[in-house]
Design an enzyme around this catalytic site. Structure first.
Site, short mmCIF file in Angstrom:
data_model
loop_
_atom_site.label_atom_id
_atom_site.label_comp_id
_atom_site.label_asym_id
_atom_site.label_seq_id
_atom_site.Cartn_x
_atom_site.Cartn_y
_atom_site.Cartn_z
CB SER A 12 -3.77 26.20 -40.07
OG SER A 12 -3.78 27.20 -39.18
CE LYS A 27 -0.65 27.61 -38.09
NZ LYS A 27 0.25 28.36 -38.81
CE LYS A 85 -3.76 29.74 -36.58
NZ LYS A 85 -2.75 30.67 -36.91
CD GLU A 126 3.04 29.41 -37.03
OE1 GLU A 126 2.59 28.36 -37.22
OE2 GLU A 126 2.88 30.30 -37.93
CE LYS A 151 2.10 32.44 -42.11
NZ LYS A 151 1.26 33.29 -41.49
N GLY A 167 0.81 29.77 -44.48
CA GLY A 167 -0.25 30.24 -45.26
C GLY A 167 -1.03 31.28 -44.91
#
Ligand code: OSB
Ligand code: MG
Length: 368
Positions: A135, A161, A163, A213, A262, A290
């Site tokens: 990420s 991933k 952001k 997401e 999670k 995570g």
């Protein structure tokens, strides 16, 4: 077996790189580690609550408060037959799932050790290695992001991933896609958008993302359903999902097609398994998210990700992605895009008690 002693520690651990997401920045982690002892065996766990209440209302401080004032004193003397048992006396506590999950997860580790099996096996896992992703936080500029993506692809990560937030989204991701045409890319907005951004979010459909997401706020299941109707890219929910009941509602409404699990966020490993099973019956893929965990929390996540329904790579990167030096031995190392699952009893890695003690800033002990 009866729990006779618990030790809660807060450690400070500095991330090698600051990690910025739409809702805030993290660098100096304040992590709670829990040690639960019964019949001479020890179980370990990590609380995933963060330093500030941006991702969740829970923080390191609220978790410390709830655990030391209400939970841990009640856990002493509890007979464990099932990992959920130590929490029976505190079933009246509303919310605070990250705090409660800490106890449940330590009990799972302890229960696996008692049976002499790995936590992965005890949870019903089926793999001895797990494909993982990375990420990437918001970077100062697009070139820094392109360099980061390139480095992680070279390292072999199976999912990248990225952001995003308003102003750092479509154009930025298009540059990444243009440069890495076949890379397994996804985006995570951490609730930075509203349905008013629908036209903008729909532009992401051209970028061949595995998923987007949590684009909308954590309590907007209805709005996520509207969005998913209008987008081809699968929506994955993170912050919105706190229990299997949330998943039931989300799938009924059509709010997502993929679920990020999670264990801390959903109250523990038993709840995670329920979500895994429910999604599996409906062919909804799940993957393990995570929370910038140390090696203790990472070991739990990795064990969970060995279950068969965890069909997409988790946000379970190797230790050195986060830390100069982890708090467990051996550290987690990426091998051909995968992390090998420890096969020793319980979490299968050893918490380095000397190092943990030297990082500890406060400690609370109950029992004996
Ligand atoms: O939204 O998944 C998230 C880290 C902190 C809080 C929220 C999130 C994240 C990550 C990091 O994406 C995942 C990791 O631990 O590598
Ligand atoms: Mg997320």
């Amino acid at each position: 077996m009866k729990i006779d002693r618990v030790v809660l520690r807060e450690i400070r651990l500095r991330l090698r790189e600051r990690f910025e997401i739409s809702s805030g920045v993290r660098q100096d982690r304040r992590i709670l580690l829990l040690e639960v002892e019964a019949d001479g065996l020890k179980g370990w766990s990590e609380c995933v609550a963060a330093e500030d209440p941006s991702y969740s209302y829970e923080t390191t401080e609220t978790a410390w408060h709830v655990l030391t004032e209400f939970v841990l004193p009640e856990v002493i003397g509890q007979e464990i037959d099932q990992p959920g048992d130590p929490l029976r006396p505190v079933g009246w506590i509303r919310g605070h799932r990250m705090a409660l999950a800490t106890v449940e997860m330590a009990a799972w580790d302890l229960d696996a050790r008692r049976r002499g099996v790995s936590l992965a096996e005890h949870l019903g896992g089926e793999r001895d290695a797990v494909e993982v992703g990375v990420s990437i936080g918001l970077q100062p500029d697009d070139d820094a992001l392109l360099r980061a993506v390139e480095g992680h692809l070279e390292a072999g990560y199976a999912k990248i991933k990225i952001k995003i937030k308003p102003g750092r989204d479509v154009e930025m991701l298009r540059r990444v896609r243009d440069r890495f045409s076949a890379a397994p890319l996804m985006a995570d907005a951490n609730s930075a958008y509203t349905l008013e951004d629908l036209p903008r979010l729909r532009e992401l459909d051209e970028l061949d993302l595995m998923m987007i997401e949590q684009p909308l706020p954590y309590d907007d299941l209805r709005e996520h359903a509207r969005l998913q109707e209008e987008m081809r890219t699968p929506v994955c929910l993170d912050e919105s999902i706190r229990s299997v009941r949330d998943v039931e509602l989300a799938l009924e409404l059509g709010s997502c097609r993929i679920v990020n699990v999670k264990p801390g966020r959903v109250g523990g490993l038993s709840s995670s398994i329920r979500i895994h099973d429910f999604c599996g019956e409906r062919d909804v893929p799940v993957w393990c998210g995570g929370m910038l965990e140390s090696g203790v929390g990472r070991a739990h996540n990795l064990a969970l990700a060995t279950l068969p329904g965890f069909s997409l790579p988790g946000d379970i990167s190797e230790s050195r992605r986060y830390w100069e030096e982890d708090v467990v031995r051996p550290e987690f190392r990426l091998e051909e895009g995968r992390l090998r699952v420890p096969d020793g009893p319980g979490i299968g890695v050893e918490p380095r008690e000397g190092r943990i003690d030297s990082l500890t800033v406060r400690r609370a002990e109950f029992g004996r």
